[in-house]
Design an enzyme around this catalytic site. Structure first.
Site, PDB file in Angstrom:
ATOM      1  N   SER A 172       0.855  -1.189   0.000  1.00  0.00           N
ATOM      2  CA  SER A 172       0.000   0.000   0.000  1.00  0.00           C
ATOM      3  C   SER A 172       0.887   1.234   0.000  1.00  0.00           C
ATOM      4  O   SER A 172       2.078   1.162   0.369  1.00  0.00           O
ATOM      5  CB  SER A 172      -0.880   0.001   1.254  1.00  0.00           C
ATOM      6  OG  SER A 172      -1.532   1.244   1.438  1.00  0.00           O
ATOM      7  N   TYR A 231      -2.715  -0.082  10.426  1.00  0.00           N
ATOM      8  CA  TYR A 231      -2.715  -0.586   9.052  1.00  0.00           C
ATOM      9  C   TYR A 231      -1.351  -0.370   8.402  1.00  0.00           C
ATOM     10  O   TYR A 231      -0.791  -1.290   7.789  1.00  0.00           O
ATOM     11  CB  TYR A 231      -3.804   0.113   8.248  1.00  0.00           C
ATOM     12  CG  TYR A 231      -3.904  -0.359   6.815  1.00  0.00           C
ATOM     13  CD1 TYR A 231      -4.455  -1.597   6.509  1.00  0.00           C
ATOM     14  CD2 TYR A 231      -3.456   0.440   5.769  1.00  0.00           C
ATOM     15  CE1 TYR A 231      -4.555  -2.035   5.200  1.00  0.00           C
ATOM     16  CE2 TYR A 231      -3.547   0.016   4.463  1.00  0.00           C
ATOM     17  CZ  TYR A 231      -4.095  -1.220   4.172  1.00  0.00           C
ATOM     18  OH  TYR A 231      -4.180  -1.645   2.871  1.00  0.00           O
TER      19      TYR A 231
END
Length: 299
Positions: free
Chosen positions: A139, A152
């Site tokens: 990501s 995250y």
């Protein structure tokens, strides 16, 4: 790498029920691969069957599911090789580091890190035999963290490190390791994370609410805007498919203009300059009545 319909080499895509995973499974099937698409429920696999994809029930935290998939590869009736493993499954999470319960941290890392490691370990013998490739979906948050995304981002930073180690360890065996770093992608994943954020906000103490109330109110709007401005799942899938099939891949691919910009900026900008950039972007989503105080607090 070939995409011959005669050899029908196998590609595994995890987290293929919806979004980028489902789009990647379809794209790889279109390119001539026999795709084993990991899904959580039989109903999720029914749509994929119509595209010529073989769905498999796969929870990457379930050792029995992993063992069954490894056996499926080893006992393939046509003796096909495993050409690529796309580690795409994942959970979202948003909320301040102090407030996210440790059980949620553990669950997040169990899926976003340890599940991928477990599956990769189980399938590495087949990948080595087939001189295959591992594509780990990271990501933008695997390179740039910001307020409200610590848990995250932590899991994605971890996968970046694992990928770097694997790339060096497996190079002598002919197995390539590639990381894909998406920014905003128009999927359902963001909504899942925001549902847990709502529950998290309701459990905050008054002291925590004084510290993070404005931030937790801003995060849903920030995520929604970031997702809306993102690329489609199909666009992301084409980049992932390229990473999985091009003969000489780069070590990393980014998806989306924002991911490309911020990841490049993070290599050169001082930390505090990058902090101001990401905080400024978040600040636009703070409730109007608290924005000035928040701005001062983060300055």
């Amino acid at each position: 790498m070939t995409t011959s319909t005669e050899t029908q080499e196998i590609v595994i895509v995890t987290g293929a029920s919806t979004g980028m995973g489902a789009a990647t499974a379809r794209e790889m099937a279109r390119r001539g691969f026999h795709v084993l698409a990991g899904v959580r429920r039989d109903s999720d696999g029914e749509v994929l069957l119509a595209a010529g994809i073989e769905p498999v029930i796969l929870d990457i935290t379930n050792q029995d599911h992993i063992a069954a998939l490894a056996a499926r590869i080893d006992d393939d009736p046509q003796g096909r090789v495993l050409r690529a493993l796309v580690n795409n499954a994942g959970l979202p999470c948003a909320g301040p580091v102090e407030v996210v319960p440790l059980d949620e941290w553990r669950r997040l890392f169990e899926v976003n890190v340890f599940g991928h490691v477990a599956l990769t370990q189980a399938l590495l013998p087949a990948l080595v035999r087939g001189k295959g490739r591992i594509v780990n979906i990271s990501s933008l948050n695997g390179k740039v963290s910001m307020a409200g995304y610590g848990a995250y981002a932590g899991s994605k930073f971890a996968m970046e490190a694992v990928s770097d180690a694997l790339r060096n360890e497996l190079a002598p065996s002919g197995v390539q390791v590639v990381v894909v770093e998406p920014g905003g992608v128009q999927t359902q994943m963001a909504g899942t994370g925001l549902a847990s954020l709502s529950r998290l906000s309701a459990r905050m103490t008054p002291e925590q609410n004084a510290r993070y109330g404005a931030l937790t109110q801003a995060l849903p709007s920030h995520v929604a805007a970031f997702t809306k401005a993102g690329v489609t799942s199909e666009t992301a899938a084409r980049t992932i498919a390229k990473a999985a099939t091009v003969r000489k891949p780069r070590t990393r691919y980014t998806i989306g203009a924002m991911a490309t910009f911020l990841i490049r900026a993070s290599r050169f900008l001082p930390d505090r300059v990058l902090d101001r950039m990401t905080t400024s972007d978040l600040r636009k989503h703070y409730p109007d009545r608290v924005r000035p105080a928040t701005a001062a607090r983060h300055a």
